[in-house]
Design a protein around this motif. Structure first.
Motif, PDB file in Angstrom:
ATOM      1  N   ASP A   1       9.898 -10.595   8.732  1.00 41.76           N
ATOM      2  CA  ASP A   1       8.714 -10.223   9.498  1.00 41.76           C
ATOM      3  C   ASP A   1       8.143  -8.890   9.039  1.00 41.76           C
ATOM      4  O   ASP A   1       6.928  -8.687   9.019  1.00 41.76           O
ATOM      5  CB  ASP A   1       9.021 -10.201  10.992  1.00 41.76           C
ATOM      6  CG  ASP A   1      10.192  -9.291  11.357  1.00 41.76           C
ATOM      7  OD1 ASP A   1      11.060  -9.028  10.493  1.00 41.76           O
ATOM      8  OD2 ASP A   1      10.256  -8.828  12.514  1.00 41.76           O
ATOM      9  N   THR A   2       9.023  -7.970   8.627  1.00 41.42           N
ATOM     10  CA  THR A   2       8.561  -6.680   8.104  1.00 41.42           C
ATOM     11  C   THR A   2       7.814  -6.888   6.798  1.00 41.42           C
ATOM     12  O   THR A   2       6.739  -6.297   6.588  1.00 41.42           O
ATOM     13  CB  THR A   2       9.750  -5.721   7.881  1.00 41.42           C
ATOM     14  OG1 THR A   2      10.484  -5.605   9.095  1.00 41.42           O
ATOM     15  CG2 THR A   2       9.284  -4.348   7.434  1.00 41.42           C
ATOM     16  N   LEU A   3       8.372  -7.708   5.932  1.00 43.09           N
ATOM     17  CA  LEU A   3       7.703  -8.009   4.659  1.00 43.09           C
ATOM     18  C   LEU A   3       6.354  -8.683   4.891  1.00 43.09           C
ATOM     19  O   LEU A   3       5.371  -8.343   4.234  1.00 43.09           O
ATOM     20  CB  LEU A   3       8.600  -8.885   3.788  1.00 43.09           C
ATOM     21  CG  LEU A   3       9.765  -8.156   3.141  1.00 43.09           C
ATOM     22  CD1 LEU A   3      10.858  -9.123   2.732  1.00 43.09           C
ATOM     23  CD2 LEU A   3       9.280  -7.364   1.943  1.00 43.09           C
ATOM     24  N   ALA A   4       6.318  -9.619   5.820  1.00 41.44           N
ATOM     25  CA  ALA A   4       5.063 -10.324   6.101  1.00 41.44           C
ATOM     26  C   ALA A   4       4.008  -9.386   6.679  1.00 41.44           C
ATOM     27  O   ALA A   4       2.829  -9.472   6.328  1.00 41.44           O
ATOM     28  CB  ALA A   4       5.320 -11.493   7.053  1.00 41.44           C
ATOM     29  N   ALA A   5       4.426  -8.488   7.542  1.00 45.29           N
ATOM     30  CA  ALA A   5       3.479  -7.594   8.213  1.00 45.29           C
ATOM     31  C   ALA A   5       3.000  -6.456   7.316  1.00 45.29           C
ATOM     32  O   ALA A   5       1.840  -6.038   7.406  1.00 45.29           O
ATOM     33  CB  ALA A   5       4.108  -7.020   9.482  1.00 45.29           C
TER      34      ALA A   5
ATOM     35  N   ALA B   1       5.902  -5.717   0.497  1.00 45.44           N
ATOM     36  CA  ALA B   1       7.090  -5.091  -0.095  1.00 45.44           C
ATOM     37  C   ALA B   1       6.877  -3.617  -0.392  1.00 45.44           C
ATOM     38  O   ALA B   1       7.816  -2.819  -0.310  1.00 45.44           O
ATOM     39  CB  ALA B   1       7.491  -5.839  -1.361  1.00 45.44           C
ATOM     40  N   VAL B   2       5.661  -3.245  -0.742  1.00 51.19           N
ATOM     41  CA  VAL B   2       5.378  -1.845  -1.056  1.00 51.19           C
ATOM     42  C   VAL B   2       4.849  -1.184   0.210  1.00 51.19           C
ATOM     43  O   VAL B   2       3.642  -1.139   0.467  1.00 51.19           O
ATOM     44  CB  VAL B   2       4.386  -1.719  -2.233  1.00 51.19           C
ATOM     45  CG1 VAL B   2       4.109  -0.257  -2.538  1.00 51.19           C
ATOM     46  CG2 VAL B   2       4.938  -2.430  -3.457  1.00 51.19           C
ATOM     47  N   SER B   3       5.795  -0.714   1.019  1.00 57.65           N
ATOM     48  CA  SER B   3       5.444  -0.096   2.299  1.00 57.65           C
ATOM     49  C   SER B   3       6.593   0.792   2.754  1.00 57.65           C
ATOM     50  O   SER B   3       7.744   0.601   2.352  1.00 57.65           O
ATOM     51  CB  SER B   3       5.187  -1.174   3.363  1.00 57.65           C
ATOM     52  OG  SER B   3       6.369  -1.903   3.634  1.00 57.65           O
ATOM     53  N   GLU B   4       6.256   1.748   3.582  1.00 56.12           N
ATOM     54  CA  GLU B   4       7.288   2.618   4.128  1.00 56.12           C
ATOM     55  C   GLU B   4       8.212   1.853   5.060  1.00 56.12           C
ATOM     56  O   GLU B   4       9.410   2.161   5.139  1.00 56.12           O
ATOM     57  CB  GLU B   4       6.651   3.818   4.825  1.00 56.12           C
ATOM     58  CG  GLU B   4       6.009   4.777   3.846  1.00 56.12           C
ATOM     59  CD  GLU B   4       5.432   6.033   4.483  1.00 56.12           C
ATOM     60  OE1 GLU B   4       5.486   6.164   5.737  1.00 56.12           O
ATOM     61  OE2 GLU B   4       4.939   6.901   3.721  1.00 56.12           O
TER      62      GLU B   4
END
Length: 156
Positions: free
Chosen positions: A63-67, A70-73
């Motif tokens: 869910d973190t990847l979807a929201a 991949a390039v995110s804090e």
């Protein structure tokens, strides 16, 4: 601080290290294992280039990847925390970014997100290295990650 000096600083404080890398492909782990005798400080490193590997090996939330992508804090945080928890290390650094070539209007080439996890705290940051070329971005990201580990090893 050089990798050898970082290892010495960790030895002096009884700290261990793990790494979770994406765009650097293991360059931080390679730097840390270049000095002889690193095994008393460096526990392990994992290269999670695909999203599936981030989920399976580090426990990054799908869910973190979807929201966030991949390039995110948010993903850098979960990568660092997953590496620390799964390795048992005192410190874990994570790197996820776009080394290039390419990128997009929203996630340009040279954007790299970092996480540094220690007891009770995880810090994340994004650095815009710019479109200086894949090799240069990867080297800059490696050096930045080593710097984050050095700061964490030095303590509060």
């Amino acid at each position: 601080m050089s990798a050898a000096a970082l290892l010495d600083a960790c030895r002096a404080r009884g700290l261990t290290i793990a790494t979770a890398e994406s765009c650097t492909g293991g360059m931080v782990a390679a730097a840390l294992t270049d000095p002889a005798g690193a095994s008393d400080v460096f526990l392990w490193g994992v290269v999670t280039y695909s999203n599936a590997a981030k989920v399976d090996l580090l426990g990054v939330g799908a869910d973190t990847l979807a929201a966030h992508g991949a390039v995110s804090e948010a993903v850098a945080r979960e990568m660092a925390e997953g590496a620390r928890a799964r390795s048992g290390a005192d410190l874990a650094v994570s790197i996820t970014g776009i080394a290039g070539p390419g990128g997009s209007e929203f996630k340009p080439e040279g954007r790299v997100c970092f996480g540094i996890a220690a007891a009770g705290a995880t810090r994340v940051e994004t650095v815009e290295f710019g479109a200086r070329g894949r090799g240069a971005v990867r080297l800059a990201a490696r050096d930045h990650a080593l710097g984050l580990l050095s700061q964490a090893a030095a303590g509060p």
